[in-house]
Design a protein around this motif. Structure first.
Motif, mmCIF file in Angstrom:
data_model
loop_
_atom_site.group_PDB
_atom_site.id
_atom_site.type_symbol
_atom_site.label_atom_id
_atom_site.label_comp_id
_atom_site.label_asym_id
_atom_site.label_seq_id
_atom_site.Cartn_x
_atom_site.Cartn_y
_atom_site.Cartn_z
ATOM 1 N N ALA A 128 -3.105 1.082 -8.657
ATOM 2 C CA ALA A 128 -1.922 0.228 -8.588
ATOM 3 C C ALA A 128 -2.339 -1.230 -8.452
ATOM 4 O O ALA A 128 -3.290 -1.562 -7.724
ATOM 5 N N ARG A 148 2.495 -0.244 -3.599
ATOM 6 C CA ARG A 148 3.439 0.828 -3.958
ATOM 7 C C ARG A 148 4.756 0.696 -3.175
ATOM 8 O O ARG A 148 4.741 0.359 -1.992
ATOM 9 N N TRP A 212 5.016 2.004 -8.808
ATOM 10 C CA TRP A 212 4.036 0.927 -8.780
ATOM 11 C C TRP A 212 3.709 0.487 -10.200
ATOM 12 O O TRP A 212 4.152 1.097 -11.174
ATOM 13 N N GLN A 214 0.595 -0.338 -12.937
ATOM 14 C CA GLN A 214 -0.784 0.114 -13.170
ATOM 15 C C GLN A 214 -1.289 -0.454 -14.487
ATOM 16 O O GLN A 214 -0.541 -0.580 -15.459
#
Length: 249
Positions: A128, A148, A212, A214
């Motif tokens: 993340a 997150r 989240w 990424q």
């Protein structure tokens, strides 16, 4: 000796006597004068009622007649006069107090965070992106250490990512519980100044779900931030599914 004047009445009497004797027939004596009909007499009085007659013969029993057709409905009658007002009733017994109602305060969940200027090396693929500076996180549902967001209030959320891209291409994914829900890409074209890449999505979450940002590919890691420009990650609750979800806010 009679004179002629004395003999005339006597002769007349004898003549009439002889004439009348010739007309008598069947013992009927004619009327000496022809008078007019007399006046009719008055009606007689009514006689007394007769005695009752004898009883008649008994009739035979007949079959019952068929039921007649129902008549038409009559016109509605006029409304009667309003009656007197009745006496006031006795007060009823006081009931038990009800349970407390649901909280009138709407549940809340919102956050916004950005990348710090000294974030170090690019985030590896599969991890993340840590937007480590919290701009808004009143409920504490976003963790700046891990990058997150964890759902506490079930419902529909909107998440938005705004990335500044400088001297590199960028591809990032919006993740939900380890699954890609949306991907965004910006190709670097040797621009002398920073560019931008933004994206957003609506997601339905239940308590415990995590969201989240990424990195998609290691070579496309152009997230950038400075004093003049930022890269941010934000999210907020649009509407809740739980009536009592305020206790989780």
């Amino acid at each position: 000796r009679m004179n002629p004047h004395q003999l005339w009445p006597l002769s007349l009497f004898i003549f009439l006597l002889v004439s009348s004797s010739n007309q008598i027939e069947d013992n009927q004596i004619p009327s000496l004068c022809s008078g007019q009909p007399g006046i009719p007499g008055s009606p007689g009085a009514h006689g007394s009622p007769g005695l009752p007659g004898r009883d008649g013969r008994d009739g035979r029993d007949a079959a019952p007649g068929e039921k007649g057709v129902k008549g038409d409905l009559g016109e509605p009658g006029m409304s009667g006069a309003r009656g007197d007002r009745g006496d006031r009733g006795e007060p009823g017994e006081k009931g038990d107090r009800g349970q407390p109602g649901e909280c009138a305060v709407a549940p809340k969940s919102a956050f916004s965070a950005k990348l710090s200027e000294s974030r170090g090396a690019p985030t590896p693929v599969g991890e993340a992106v840590r937007f480590d500076v919290a701009l808004l996180n009143e409920q504490g549902h976003y963790d700046a250490e891990t990058g997150r967001f964890t759902c506490r209030v079930p419902g529909v959320y909107y998440f938005a990512v705004h990335a500044t891209v400088y001297r590199a291409s960028l591809q990032f994914d919006l993740m939900k519980n380890g699954h890609v829900v949306a991907s965004y890409f910006q190709y670097y074209g040797n621009w002398p100044k920073p560019a931008s890449l933004s994206g957003g999505s609506l997601l339905h979450l239940v308590p415990g779900d995590q969201v989240w940002v990424q990195m998609g590919l290691s070579e496309y890691s152009g997230f950038y931030s400075s004093q003049k420009t930022d890269s941010t990650f934000s999210g907020f609750l649009v509407y809740s599914d739980w009536k009592n979800s305020a206790v989780f806010a």
